[in-house]
Design a protein around this motif. Structure first.
Motif, PDB file in Angstrom:
ATOM      1  N   ALA A 180       9.196  -0.423  -0.124  1.00  0.00           N
ATOM      2  CA  ALA A 180       7.878  -0.242  -0.733  1.00  0.00           C
ATOM      3  C   ALA A 180       7.997   0.068  -2.221  1.00  0.00           C
ATOM      4  CB  ALA A 180       7.111   0.874  -0.015  1.00  0.00           C
ATOM      5  N   VAL A 181       8.885   0.968  -2.569  1.00  0.00           N
ATOM      6  CA  VAL A 181       9.044   1.357  -3.965  1.00  0.00           C
ATOM      7  C   VAL A 181       9.654   0.228  -4.793  1.00  0.00           C
ATOM      8  CG1 VAL A 181      10.307   2.928  -5.496  1.00  0.00           C
ATOM      9  CG2 VAL A 181       9.116   3.833  -3.501  1.00  0.00           C
ATOM     10  N   ASP A 182      10.607  -0.488  -4.217  1.00  0.00           N
ATOM     11  CA  ASP A 182      11.308  -1.544  -4.959  1.00  0.00           C
ATOM     12  C   ASP A 182      10.636  -2.914  -4.853  1.00  0.00           C
ATOM     13  OD1 ASP A 182      13.160   0.373  -5.668  1.00  0.00           O
ATOM     14  OD2 ASP A 182      14.612  -0.201  -4.119  1.00  0.00           O
ATOM     15  N   GLY A 183       9.576  -3.023  -4.035  1.00  0.00           N
ATOM     16  CA  GLY A 183       8.874  -4.291  -3.901  1.00  0.00           C
ATOM     17  C   GLY A 183       9.643  -5.345  -3.115  1.00  0.00           C
ATOM     18  N   VAL A 184      10.476  -4.908  -2.168  1.00  0.00           N
ATOM     19  CA  VAL A 184      11.203  -5.858  -1.322  1.00  0.00           C
ATOM     20  C   VAL A 184      10.289  -6.261  -0.163  1.00  0.00           C
ATOM     21  CG1 VAL A 184      13.231  -6.219   0.141  1.00  0.00           C
ATOM     22  CG2 VAL A 184      13.418  -4.798  -1.918  1.00  0.00           C
ATOM     23  N   PRO A 185      10.003  -7.545  -0.009  1.00  0.00           N
ATOM     24  CA  PRO A 185       9.092  -7.965   1.067  1.00  0.00           C
ATOM     25  C   PRO A 185       9.796  -7.925   2.429  1.00  0.00           C
ATOM     26  CG  PRO A 185       9.941  -9.889  -0.072  1.00  0.00           C
ATOM     27  CD  PRO A 185      10.484  -8.687  -0.802  1.00  0.00           C
ATOM     28  N   LEU A 186       9.200  -7.216   3.355  1.00  0.00           N
ATOM     29  CA  LEU A 186       9.724  -7.161   4.719  1.00  0.00           C
ATOM     30  C   LEU A 186       8.610  -7.525   5.687  1.00  0.00           C
ATOM     31  CD1 LEU A 186      11.706  -3.782   4.624  1.00  0.00           C
ATOM     32  CD2 LEU A 186      12.657  -6.090   4.502  1.00  0.00           C
ATOM     33  N   HIS A 204      12.317   4.289   8.578  1.00  0.00           N
ATOM     34  CA  HIS A 204      11.383   4.765   7.558  1.00  0.00           C
ATOM     35  C   HIS A 204      12.025   4.762   6.170  1.00  0.00           C
ATOM     36  CE1 HIS A 204       8.504   7.770   5.680  1.00  0.00           C
ATOM     37  NE2 HIS A 204       7.817   6.683   5.930  1.00  0.00           N
ATOM     38  N   THR A 205      13.290   5.086   6.092  1.00  0.00           N
ATOM     39  CA  THR A 205      13.982   5.048   4.799  1.00  0.00           C
ATOM     40  C   THR A 205      13.985   3.626   4.250  1.00  0.00           C
ATOM     41  OG1 THR A 205      15.358   6.944   5.423  1.00  0.00           O
ATOM     42  CG2 THR A 205      16.141   5.588   3.604  1.00  0.00           C
ATOM     43  N   VAL A 206      14.273   2.650   5.114  1.00  0.00           N
ATOM     44  CA  VAL A 206      14.226   1.241   4.693  1.00  0.00           C
ATOM     45  C   VAL A 206      12.830   0.897   4.194  1.00  0.00           C
ATOM     46  CG1 VAL A 206      14.305  -1.153   5.530  1.00  0.00           C
ATOM     47  CG2 VAL A 206      16.140   0.443   6.127  1.00  0.00           C
ATOM     48  N   LEU A 207      11.789   1.310   4.929  1.00  0.00           N
ATOM     49  CA  LEU A 207      10.417   1.016   4.535  1.00  0.00           C
ATOM     50  C   LEU A 207      10.066   1.649   3.192  1.00  0.00           C
ATOM     51  CD1 LEU A 207       8.548   1.434   7.946  1.00  0.00           C
ATOM     52  CD2 LEU A 207       9.253  -0.703   6.844  1.00  0.00           C
ATOM     53  N   CYS A 208      10.444   2.910   3.003  1.00  0.00           N
ATOM     54  CA  CYS A 208      10.144   3.593   1.738  1.00  0.00           C
ATOM     55  C   CYS A 208      10.820   2.903   0.562  1.00  0.00           C
ATOM     56  CB  CYS A 208      10.585   5.057   1.803  1.00  0.00           C
ATOM     57  SG  CYS A 208       9.548   6.095   2.854  1.00  0.00           S
ATOM     58  N   LEU A 209      12.094   2.591   0.711  1.00  0.00           N
ATOM     59  CA  LEU A 209      12.822   1.935  -0.378  1.00  0.00           C
ATOM     60  C   LEU A 209      12.252   0.549  -0.661  1.00  0.00           C
ATOM     61  CD1 LEU A 209      16.449   2.991   0.582  1.00  0.00           C
ATOM     62  CD2 LEU A 209      15.067   3.878  -1.321  1.00  0.00           C
ATOM     63  N   ALA A 235       1.563   9.620  -5.400  1.00  0.00           N
ATOM     64  CA  ALA A 235       1.951  10.969  -4.970  1.00  0.00           C
ATOM     65  C   ALA A 235       3.006  11.557  -5.901  1.00  0.00           C
ATOM     66  CB  ALA A 235       2.455  10.939  -3.532  1.00  0.00           C
ATOM     67  N   ALA A 236       3.958  10.737  -6.313  1.00  0.00           N
ATOM     68  CA  ALA A 236       4.994  11.210  -7.238  1.00  0.00           C
ATOM     69  C   ALA A 236       4.380  11.630  -8.568  1.00  0.00           C
ATOM     70  CB  ALA A 236       6.051  10.133  -7.450  1.00  0.00           C
ATOM     71  N   ASP A 293       0.835  -1.208   0.000  1.00  0.00           N
ATOM     72  CA  ASP A 293       0.000   0.000   0.000  1.00  0.00           C
ATOM     73  C   ASP A 293       0.869   1.258   0.000  1.00  0.00           C
ATOM     74  OD1 ASP A 293      -2.196  -1.681   0.093  1.00  0.00           O
ATOM     75  OD2 ASP A 293      -2.532  -1.391   2.250  1.00  0.00           O
ATOM     76  N   LYS A 294       1.942   1.230   0.765  1.00  0.00           N
ATOM     77  CA  LYS A 294       2.847   2.374   0.851  1.00  0.00           C
ATOM     78  C   LYS A 294       3.475   2.652  -0.508  1.00  0.00           C
ATOM     79  CE  LYS A 294       6.647   4.031   3.780  1.00  0.00           C
ATOM     80  NZ  LYS A 294       5.839   4.988   4.526  1.00  0.00           N
ATOM     81  N   GLY A 295       3.941   1.614  -1.178  1.00  0.00           N
ATOM     82  CA  GLY A 295       4.543   1.787  -2.500  1.00  0.00           C
ATOM     83  C   GLY A 295       3.554   2.383  -3.494  1.00  0.00           C
ATOM     84  N   ALA A 296       2.318   1.890  -3.484  1.00  0.00           N
ATOM     85  CA  ALA A 296       1.284   2.421  -4.381  1.00  0.00           C
ATOM     86  C   ALA A 296       1.004   3.889  -4.058  1.00  0.00           C
ATOM     87  CB  ALA A 296       0.009   1.585  -4.269  1.00  0.00           C
TER      88      ALA A 296
END
Length: 183
Positions: free
Chosen positions: A99-105, A92-97, A25-26, A17-20
């Motif tokens: 989310a955008v790159d689709g890395v599952p955490l 938060h930086t880890v989460l943003c990256l 927003a971008a 959801d964050k990535g979307a």
């Protein structure tokens, strides 16, 4: 008998959801100027405790010191708050990256430690740095992603985290006095 348990959505679902949301927003705000904002924190100490009440937008927190520095331990010290700021920003930086790159955490934990020496405030001679130093961030990532993908994610977060960049660089800070408002 079969029972079902309600599964609370986890971090992986949030990251999708964050990535979307970030991509949308971008697209809505494609220019750098669209993202410029003024941020503010206000700290007031005005009672017999000396506690520092910090207001950031709609949020409040307390800052204080321990008994050796005349405080009551009612909140974290400023150096502890620095560790908290770096920790939350790197997380938060880890989460943003991710989310955008689709890395599952599934979980991110960032523990930030530092050395601090307040001897100068007590008139005690010291060669220790006057600022928190030896900052160390230990990052734990729970993920189904491979170790190389996680290492790349962490390296990119290390490079792009705004608070890490700030701590590692020198910036001018203007300190000016203003007269209290008249009643």
């Amino acid at each position: 008998m079969t029972t079902t348990t309600d599964r609370r959505p986890g971090l992986a679902e949030h990251l999708r959801d964050k990535g979307a949301a970030m991509r949308a927003a971008a697209a809505r705000r494609p220019d750098s100027a669209d993202w410029d904002e003024r941020i503010e924190a206000v700290c007031v100490a005005d009672d017999a405790t000396g506690v520092r009440r910090v207001r950031v937008g709609d949020w409040s927190l307390l800052g204080d010191g321990g008994p050796d520095i005349g405080g009551f331990g009612l909140g974290p010290s400023s150096p502890e708050l620095l560790c908290a700021v770096v920790s939350t920003c790197l997380t938060h930086t880890v989460l943003c990256l991710a989310a955008v790159d689709g890395v599952p955490l599934d979980r991110v934990q960032v523990r930030v430690t530092a050395r601090n020496n307040d001897a100068r405030f007590f008139g005690v001679a010291t060669d220790a740095p006057a600022v928190p130093h030896e900052l160390t961030a230990v990052v734990e990532l729970d993920s189904a992603a491979g170790s190389e993908e996680l290492a790349a994610l962490l390296a990119e977060a290390d490079r792009r985290c705004p608070m890490l960049q700030l701590v590692r660089s020198q910036h001018t800070v203007v300190v000016r006095e203003v007269s209290p408002r008249s009643p």
